[in-house]
Design an enzyme around this catalytic site. Structure first.
Site, PDB file in Angstrom:
ATOM      1  N   ASP A 283      47.388  40.734  42.339  1.00  0.00           N
ATOM      2  CA  ASP A 283      46.526  41.649  42.890  1.00  0.00           C
ATOM      3  C   ASP A 283      45.277  40.852  43.868  1.00  0.00           C
ATOM      4  OD1 ASP A 283      45.046  43.841  43.755  1.00  0.00           O
ATOM      5  OD2 ASP A 283      44.291  44.342  41.328  1.00  0.00           O
ATOM      6  N   ARG A 284      45.746  40.109  44.679  1.00  0.00           N
ATOM      7  CA  ARG A 284      44.936  39.090  45.224  1.00  0.00           C
ATOM      8  C   ARG A 284      44.077  39.959  46.529  1.00  0.00           C
ATOM      9  NH1 ARG A 284      42.263  36.822  47.857  1.00  0.00           N
ATOM     10  NH2 ARG A 284      41.976  34.587  48.645  1.00  0.00           N
ATOM     11  N   LYS A 285      44.559  41.052  47.106  1.00  0.00           N
ATOM     12  CA  LYS A 285      43.642  41.667  48.109  1.00  0.00           C
ATOM     13  C   LYS A 285      43.265  40.740  49.048  1.00  0.00           C
ATOM     14  CE  LYS A 285      41.720  45.100  44.581  1.00  0.00           C
ATOM     15  NZ  LYS A 285      41.921  44.566  43.384  1.00  0.00           N
ATOM     16  N   PHE A 286      44.314  40.378  49.804  1.00  0.00           N
ATOM     17  CA  PHE A 286      43.982  39.788  50.938  1.00  0.00           C
ATOM     18  C   PHE A 286      43.262  40.355  52.125  1.00  0.00           C
ATOM     19  CE2 PHE A 286      47.820  37.619  48.957  1.00  0.00           C
ATOM     20  CZ  PHE A 286      47.452  36.320  49.131  1.00  0.00           C
TER      21      PHE A 286
END
Ligand code: 5BU
Length: 457
Positions: A283-286
């Site tokens: 869930d890195r939310k780039f």
């Protein structure tokens, strides 16, 4: 001005054209209508306003609006001729403050007649009506200058709205053909084109291979539970995984919160994924520009692309972030954050729509959307706007609704699934339970049951 004269005038000024036009969607259309320039021809503007006045003068409404930009000047003229109040909605929704998205004065519950230039599918009309309804304005009727839709009347009727149109595509084609302005061949092309738009449901829709992989794994494991394993040491991480790995279809990580991350973490995680048959979602939310996210995804100490099949992507930097992340590598796809679960987040409806447009353009890189909602109905409306077969992944889910002290908002397992969530994403609901193993089983069973019931309906 008669209707026929009006159509001929539109053709003369190039507002209606027949030929071969590539639309935004990639479809090639045999006709193209654009009424924007009409405002620069006073006689035509006056003519259309008079025609509209005749059409609507006996309808029941308190205020008039036009959808910006094209229809707003038309609606102003009509409102003035009928001596009715005009209101309009900001084109860009205010992302702050308390509403005030409607300009003009109106009483709560006022009945509003909506004027627009064209109707193609009806979806933007429904969005407009919903926007007004949120502000306390009641919408029942739409009047469009040209109905170029294949089934707009039916689509609006399904949602309880009535469509009135001044001129239909058929009438235009008939008139121009009778005047020798378009050929028999062109008429046939138009008919074929509109027919091809009618039954999109019967066409095979593209399904992203990663979406399919997730759906297959869900069936295999009889689970639509995604565990958000938000703990900060490897020991806690793998101890919990031992207990709950068999219950989940996918594991969601925040790899950068592990204090003692080292080279052994990823191989061990992959071993568990294999043994317990779950997929991995970081869930890195780039959110940065394409070139930077490409490095953030593929390089650094985490090398996320080497082990996570799914990652979360913000659209704030623009849709080409998808290219930055996924171009040239196989076996990965994004979940686009179309809505967030946290209180006061800034993702408004315009933003959400942009997320859908991006997914439509790059379906190969978007497996689904992250979304949330205030009620079952709200989630249903949100999901109805997905462009294709993307899945809805929903965080902010617990056994009971509520919130935490830092803005997280929760809805129940059943509300999430009944609204349309395909997977629920659960962290503390399971992690903080006295018996996480039993709790994961309970979440899985409840979510899967609700999912199976929804699929049958
Ligand atoms: P919780 O403990 O169930 O509240 O954890 C929810 C997880 O989902 C947590 O890892 C968040 O970072 C993540 N999340 C979220 O809660 N809301 C969102 O809108 C998005 C992600 Br996107």
């Amino acid at each position: 001005m008669t209707k026929e004269q009006f159509v001929l005038e539109l053709a003369r000024i190039g507002a209606i054209k027949f030929g071969s036009f590539t639309l935004k969607s990639g479809l090639v259309s045999p006709f193209y209508f654009d009424l924007r320039d009409m405002i620069s021809f006073p006689a035509i503007l006056e003519g259309v306003a008079d025609l509209l006045v005749v059409k609507i003068k006996d309808m029941d409404f308190d205020v008039i609006t036009g959808i910006p930009y094209t229809a707003l000047p038309i609606a102003s003229l009509v409102a003035s001729k009928l001596q009715k109040p005009l209101i309009y909605m900001r084109k860009e929704e205010k992302a702050y403050g308390t509403g005030n998205n409607v300009i003009g004065k109106f009483a709560k519950g006022a009945k509003c007649l909506v004027i627009d230039d064209l109707i193609t599918t009806g979806s933007s009309k429904i969005e407009t009506a919903e926007g007004y309804e949120k502000e306390g304005v009641v919408v029942k009727d739409f009047v469009v200058v040209i109905d170029r839709s294949a089934n707009g009347t039916e689509e609006l009727a399904k949602q309880g709205y009535t469509l009135h149109s001044l001129i239909s595509l058929d009438e235009i084609v008939e008139l121009l053909q009778s005047k020798g302005l378009i050929s028999e061949e062109k008429v046939q092309e138009v008919e074929e084109f509109t027919a091809s738009l009618i039954k999109p449901d019967n066409k095979e829709k593209y399904i992203n291979p990663l979406t399919q992989k997730l759906l297959d794994r869900m069936q295999e494991k009889k689970s639509n539970l995604v565990l958000s394993l938000d703990v900060t040491t490897q020991k806690e991480f793998f101890d919990l995984l031992d207990k709950v790995g068999n219950q989940i279809v996918m594991l969601k990580t925040h790899v950068d919160i592990i204090d003692d991350f080292n080279d052994s973490f990823i191989p061990k995680l992959l071993y568990y994924a294999e043994q317990q048959n779950f997929l991995i979602f970081e869930d890195r939310k780039f959110a940065d520009i394409g070139n930077t996210v490409r490095h953030q995804f593929r390089n650094g100490i985490y090398k996320i692309a080497d082990w996570a099949e799914f990652v979360t992507v913000h659209m704030v930097a623009g849709e080409l972030i998808l290219k930055g992340l996924f171009e040239g590598i196989e076996g990965h796809a994004g979940f686009v954050l179309a809505r967030m679960s946290s209180k006061g987040n800034l993702l408004n409806e315009t933003y959400t729509r942009k997320c859908f447009e991006a997914a439509k353009k790059y379906p190969y890189w978007v497996a689904g959307f992250i979304g949330h909602g205030s009620s079952v109905e709200d989630i249903k409306r949100f999901k109805a706007k997905f462009p294709g077969n993307e899945v809805l992944m929903m965080p902010g889910v617990k056994k009971e609704s509520g919130s935490d002290a830092m803005g997280q908002q929760y809805i129940t397992i059943e509300d999430a699934i009944n609204g349309g969530a395909d997977c629920i994403i659960v962290g503390r609901g399971i992690l903080k339970a006295e018996d996480p193993k039993a709790e994961a089983k309970l979440y899985r069973e409840r979510a899967w049951k609700a999912y199976e019931v929804r699929k049958k309906i």
